[in-house]
Scaffold this motif. Structure first.
Motif, PDB file in Angstrom:
ATOM      1  N   ALA A  98     -55.433 -50.262  39.342  1.00 46.23           N
ATOM      2  CA  ALA A  98     -54.147 -50.966  39.470  1.00 46.23           C
ATOM      3  C   ALA A  98     -54.337 -52.472  39.372  1.00 46.23           C
ATOM      4  O   ALA A  98     -53.507 -53.180  38.808  1.00 46.23           O
ATOM      5  CB  ALA A  98     -53.489 -50.593  40.796  1.00 46.23           C
ATOM      6  N   GLY A  99     -55.464 -52.946  39.901  1.00 50.17           N
ATOM      7  CA  GLY A  99     -55.783 -54.374  39.786  1.00 50.17           C
ATOM      8  C   GLY A  99     -55.919 -54.775  38.321  1.00 50.17           C
ATOM      9  O   GLY A  99     -55.459 -55.851  37.910  1.00 50.17           O
ATOM     10  N   ASP A 100     -56.534 -53.896  37.520  1.00 47.98           N
ATOM     11  CA  ASP A 100     -56.667 -54.174  36.078  1.00 47.98           C
ATOM     12  C   ASP A 100     -55.291 -54.245  35.407  1.00 47.98           C
ATOM     13  O   ASP A 100     -55.057 -55.073  34.531  1.00 47.98           O
ATOM     14  CB  ASP A 100     -57.497 -53.074  35.394  1.00 47.98           C
ATOM     15  CG  ASP A 100     -58.980 -53.190  35.745  1.00 47.98           C
ATOM     16  OD1 ASP A 100     -59.372 -54.219  36.325  1.00 47.98           O
ATOM     17  OD2 ASP A 100     -59.732 -52.242  35.449  1.00 47.98           O
ATOM     18  N   LEU A 101     -54.400 -53.364  35.844  1.00 40.17           N
ATOM     19  CA  LEU A 101     -53.048 -53.363  35.277  1.00 40.17           C
ATOM     20  C   LEU A 101     -52.323 -54.669  35.626  1.00 40.17           C
ATOM     21  O   LEU A 101     -51.665 -55.293  34.774  1.00 40.17           O
ATOM     22  CB  LEU A 101     -52.259 -52.154  35.809  1.00 40.17           C
ATOM     23  CG  LEU A 101     -50.806 -52.014  35.367  1.00 40.17           C
ATOM     24  CD1 LEU A 101     -50.695 -51.945  33.851  1.00 40.17           C
ATOM     25  CD2 LEU A 101     -50.165 -50.775  35.991  1.00 40.17           C
ATOM     26  N   LEU A 177     -49.254 -44.996  42.895  1.00 37.68           N
ATOM     27  CA  LEU A 177     -48.716 -45.847  43.964  1.00 37.68           C
ATOM     28  C   LEU A 177     -49.129 -47.308  43.753  1.00 37.68           C
ATOM     29  O   LEU A 177     -48.283 -48.225  43.788  1.00 37.68           O
ATOM     30  CB  LEU A 177     -49.272 -45.342  45.302  1.00 37.68           C
ATOM     31  CG  LEU A 177     -48.592 -45.821  46.569  1.00 37.68           C
ATOM     32  CD1 LEU A 177     -47.174 -45.298  46.648  1.00 37.68           C
ATOM     33  CD2 LEU A 177     -49.393 -45.348  47.789  1.00 37.68           C
ATOM     34  N   MET A 178     -50.428 -47.508  43.501  1.00 35.92           N
ATOM     35  CA  MET A 178     -50.937 -48.877  43.338  1.00 35.92           C
ATOM     36  C   MET A 178     -50.440 -49.489  42.025  1.00 35.92           C
ATOM     37  O   MET A 178     -50.212 -50.695  41.944  1.00 35.92           O
ATOM     38  CB  MET A 178     -52.476 -48.884  43.386  1.00 35.92           C
ATOM     39  CG  MET A 178     -53.055 -48.376  44.697  1.00 35.92           C
ATOM     40  SD  MET A 178     -52.431 -49.276  46.138  1.00 35.92           S
ATOM     41  CE  MET A 178     -53.713 -50.465  46.372  1.00 35.92           C
ATOM     42  N   ALA A 179     -50.291 -48.645  40.987  1.00 37.31           N
ATOM     43  CA  ALA A 179     -49.790 -49.164  39.706  1.00 37.31           C
ATOM     44  C   ALA A 179     -48.347 -49.642  39.866  1.00 37.31           C
ATOM     45  O   ALA A 179     -47.954 -50.668  39.301  1.00 37.31           O
ATOM     46  CB  ALA A 179     -49.870 -48.082  38.629  1.00 37.31           C
ATOM     47  N   GLY A 180     -47.563 -48.881  40.657  1.00 33.15           N
ATOM     48  CA  GLY A 180     -46.184 -49.298  40.923  1.00 33.15           C
ATOM     49  C   GLY A 180     -46.152 -50.665  41.574  1.00 33.15           C
ATOM     50  O   GLY A 180     -45.366 -51.550  41.203  1.00 33.15           O
ATOM     51  N   LEU A 181     -47.060 -50.843  42.524  1.00 29.17           N
ATOM     52  CA  LEU A 181     -47.170 -52.133  43.217  1.00 29.17           C
ATOM     53  C   LEU A 181     -47.589 -53.229  42.232  1.00 29.17           C
ATOM     54  O   LEU A 181     -47.060 -54.350  42.258  1.00 29.17           O
ATOM     55  CB  LEU A 181     -48.220 -51.996  44.328  1.00 29.17           C
ATOM     56  CG  LEU A 181     -48.266 -53.081  45.391  1.00 29.17           C
ATOM     57  CD1 LEU A 181     -46.959 -53.114  46.173  1.00 29.17           C
ATOM     58  CD2 LEU A 181     -49.436 -52.817  46.350  1.00 29.17           C
ATOM     59  N   ALA A 258     -48.328 -37.485  43.790  1.00 29.80           N
ATOM     60  CA  ALA A 258     -48.460 -38.059  42.438  1.00 29.80           C
ATOM     61  C   ALA A 258     -47.106 -38.118  41.729  1.00 29.80           C
ATOM     62  O   ALA A 258     -46.780 -39.123  41.082  1.00 29.80           O
ATOM     63  CB  ALA A 258     -49.452 -37.245  41.614  1.00 29.80           C
ATOM     64  N   ILE A 259     -46.329 -37.057  41.872  1.00 31.86           N
ATOM     65  CA  ILE A 259     -45.013 -37.033  41.219  1.00 31.86           C
ATOM     66  C   ILE A 259     -44.145 -38.179  41.740  1.00 31.86           C
ATOM     67  O   ILE A 259     -43.506 -38.904  40.982  1.00 31.86           O
ATOM     68  CB  ILE A 259     -44.330 -35.656  41.434  1.00 31.86           C
ATOM     69  CG1 ILE A 259     -45.078 -34.586  40.631  1.00 31.86           C
ATOM     70  CG2 ILE A 259     -42.856 -35.704  41.031  1.00 31.86           C
ATOM     71  CD1 ILE A 259     -44.717 -33.163  40.983  1.00 31.86           C
ATOM     72  N   ALA A 263     -43.218 -41.613  39.596  1.00 30.40           N
ATOM     73  CA  ALA A 263     -41.796 -41.974  39.462  1.00 30.40           C
ATOM     74  C   ALA A 263     -41.578 -43.411  39.938  1.00 30.40           C
ATOM     75  O   ALA A 263     -40.850 -44.189  39.307  1.00 30.40           O
ATOM     76  CB  ALA A 263     -40.944 -41.001  40.285  1.00 30.40           C
ATOM     77  N   PHE A 264     -42.273 -43.777  41.029  1.00 29.36           N
ATOM     78  CA  PHE A 264     -42.182 -45.150  41.563  1.00 29.36           C
ATOM     79  C   PHE A 264     -42.708 -46.152  40.531  1.00 29.36           C
ATOM     80  O   PHE A 264     -42.080 -47.187  40.276  1.00 29.36           O
ATOM     81  CB  PHE A 264     -42.971 -45.215  42.875  1.00 29.36           C
ATOM     82  CG  PHE A 264     -43.254 -46.603  43.371  1.00 29.36           C
ATOM     83  CD1 PHE A 264     -42.224 -47.471  43.714  1.00 29.36           C
ATOM     84  CD2 PHE A 264     -44.567 -47.056  43.514  1.00 29.36           C
ATOM     85  CE1 PHE A 264     -42.497 -48.757  44.181  1.00 29.36           C
ATOM     86  CE2 PHE A 264     -44.847 -48.337  43.970  1.00 29.36           C
ATOM     87  CZ  PHE A 264     -43.801 -49.185  44.298  1.00 29.36           C
TER      88      PHE A 264
END
Lengths: 276, 339
Positions: A98-101, A177-181, A258-259, A263-264
């Motif tokens: 997620a940090g990379d994203l 979750l972290m990618a959403g953040l 995960a679902i 979605a988040f």
């Protein structure tokens, strides 16, 4: 030279479906390659879980003398510690992905992707799939190390599959979750800042110590903590005969999370695109 | 009649709402013709990049319409993206990947087959002179190499319209010239190019037509030569022997208004521009006058800019530019991490 590219007028839903797959695959590859080329980021996800497992085994191995522990939980603390190490490694890895994203967003590579005719969903899915691939590699390496150190997978060959699959699903859930953040904030610092909270959640679970021996509020929090149930599903594969509850805890629960988390993340992406 | 590849009408983008809204782009009208190099000239924060971001579908307009390659940038954004090449100043190139890997990725994103993507990648690496560095990570590239790779990435799918956002900012003179040559070569092959720049020389050298943008509005638009001509005619300065000064002055007066110049020289504003230089020399020669020194000073684009905006572009960022609010894209705000 003349090259054949998709004519904008000729795009159909089936070609869109193929594009989604191709784009996701290409971005998954990029995500994995990027992780492997950052050894300083990758190393903690391998070193710390093994360190904590070694520390736990040395500190709590006395539990192996307790009949309740050996009869109901694990034959040795090393066998008990495997699932906790896997969980910790996956959480580290998911945060890094997620940090990379977030770095992509901050530095503009994300914008490069948006300027291309790529499926927007693939941007998120590619990152999540990359996280799953790294998690699978990680759990295989962890299992090899623990088996050499004397651990045993009591549930047999399907238990190995159970651990690997559970780790991949957990990686998907946590990465989502972290990618959403990451998408919401666009800041690697925010993602890294959230990691201690995840770490605390992990310590307030049965990842490092059995719930049976916890008391008071600590026990209550651990009982309600979904990570406790996920890690116990994994511990089940390591320490008991195969059962449906192991899959329910370590596959179904992460899948449900995960679902929700995907979605988040997709919602966060949609909001970011709508705001531009 | 074929539609122009880039058409914008009343294109606007405001950040914020109400009285506090920042008008980053305020009613831009543009029509870039097929095969043109169109320069968008202005200082930082003038609205160049915001306009390009709207034309390349990265930012939705607050008002107005824009069509690129025949498609509406809002309603047919995906079709626009398939038709254009984009090299954005703020869109970083992943430093962890190699040049060849990025070209392969770009080829996949634009729907090229594996073989076509590989061949196209090799061709582009050769074209921008990066074949030897193709397998090195981009993090080890110089600024010039990154820009050339960026250009190659934007050309993977052979776009007919190319957007280059400040393609040479921060480059050394040699790298800048190399990139100019490549842009000219692309344009000669039929690609329509819209480039933004804050360099007067770049706009002058490359662009068939330019638009000067200031505080989100286009204040001048046209061919550099026309715009300069609007500011005034070029000044021809000559020096002759002192005994021939009066006769030379009379001859020069036939070609335009005499202008004050430095001591010992005569100056004339050529009414028909530079094309009169040969006639002036011929006339002086026929009168038996010997010209010792000759110099032609064209009005510069900076003169045009100054006339249109009230300040000069050269050094505008540092001191001369009137206060304004710059809208910084998110990608530009922070530059830490792995870049």
């Amino acid at each position: 030279m003349s090259i054949a590219i998709a004519d904008p007028k000729m795009m159909t839903s089936s070609s869109s479906g193929r594009s989604l797959f191709r784009h996701t695959f290409a971005l998954t590859r990029r995500s994995v390659v990027g992780r492997l080329r950052q050894p300083a980021v990758l190393a903690p996800a391998f070193i710390f879980p093994l360190f904590f497992a070694a520390l736990g085994s040395a500190s709590f191995n006395k539990l192996a003398g307790d009949p309740y522990f050996t009869d109901n939980i694990a034959k040795s603390f090393l066998n008990y510690a495997v699932a906790g190490a896997v969980l910790q490694g996956v959480l580290f890895g998911s945060t890094s992905a997620a940090g990379d994203l977030a770095t992509d967003i901050e530095q503009g590579f994300f914008e490069r992707l948006l300027a291309s005719p790529i499926s927007r969903t693939a941007i998120v899915l590619g990152r999540l799939a990359g996280s799953m691939v790294v998690a699978v590699v990680q759990v295989v390496i962890f299992l090899a190390i623990f088996l050499v150190a004397g651990a045993r997978v009591e549930s047999g060959p399907i238990g190995y599959l159970g651990l690997v699959g559970g780790s991949a699903l957990l990686a998907l859930a946590m990465s989502g979750l972290m990618a959403g953040l990451a998408i919401k904030s666009g800041s690697p610092e925010v993602v890294q800042g959230a990691f201690p909270l995840v770490f605390v959640l992990m310590f307030l679970s049965s990842a490092f110590f059995p719930r049976h021996y916890m008391k008071g509020w600590y026990r209550t929090v651990a009982d309600w903590n979904p990570l406790s149930h996920i890690v116990e599903g994994m511990q089940g594969f390591m320490n008991h005969d195969l059962s449906a509850s192991q899959f329910a805890k370590s596959w179904l629960l992460p899948l449900v999370i995960a679902i929700i988390s995907i979605a988040f993340a997709l919602r966060a992406l949609s909001n970011r695109l709508a705001a531009s | 009649m074929t539609q122009a590849p880039i058409i914008a009408t009343g294109l606007s983008r405001y950040f914020g709402t109400g009285d506090n809204a920042i008008k980053a782009v305020d009613g831009v009208d543009l029509e870039v013709q097929q095969g043109e190099i169109f320069g968008f000239l202005g200082p930082n924060g003038a609205g160049k990049s915001t306009t390009v971001r709207m034309l390349t579908t990265l930012l939705k307009p607050t008002a107005g319409t824009a069509f690129v390659a025949g498609y509406d940038v809002v309603k047919d954004a995906d079709k626009v993206r398939r038709s254009i090449g984009v090299a954005l100043q703020d869109a970083a190139i992943d430093p962890l990947m190699t040049g060849r890997e990025l070209l392969t990725l770009q080829a996949v994103l634009y729907g090229l087959s594996k073989v076509a993507g590989k061949n196209r990648g090799e061709e582009l690496l050769e074209r921008v002179g990066l074949t030897a560095a193709a397998d090195r990570r981009v993090g080890t590239y110089s600024g010039g190499m990154r820009r050339r790779l960026d250009l190659a990435l934007s050309l993977v799918h052979e776009p007919t319209v190319l957007f280059l956002d400040e393609p040479t900012t921060g480059l050394d003179p040699m790298s800048r010239l190399t990139l100019w040559e490549e842009v000219k070569r692309l344009n000669a092959g039929g690609t329509t190019v819209l480039l933004t720049t804050q360099y007067l020389e770049e706009a002058d050298q490359l662009a068939d037509r330019i638009a000067i943008i200031d505080h989100g509005r286009i204040v001048r638009q046209g061919a550099p030569r026309e715009l300069k001509a609007m500011v005034g005619s070029p000044t021809l300065s000559i020096s002759v022997a002192s005994s021939e000064t009066d006769e030379a002055r009379a001859i020069l007066a036939r070609f335009g208004d005499l202008r004050p110049t430095s001591e010992g020289t005569l100056g004339v504003g050529l009414a028909r521009g530079a094309e009169d230089v040969a006639s002036v020399i011929r006339a002086l020669d026929e009168a038996g006058l010997k010209v010792r020194h000759l110099e032609l000073d064209e009005p510069s684009l900076d003169d045009v800019f100054a006339e249109a905006t009230g300040y000069r572009l050269e050094g505008a960022d540092a001191a001369n530019k009137p206060a304004e609010t710059e809208v910084v894209p998110e990608a530009k705000k922070s530059r830490r991490g792995r870049k």
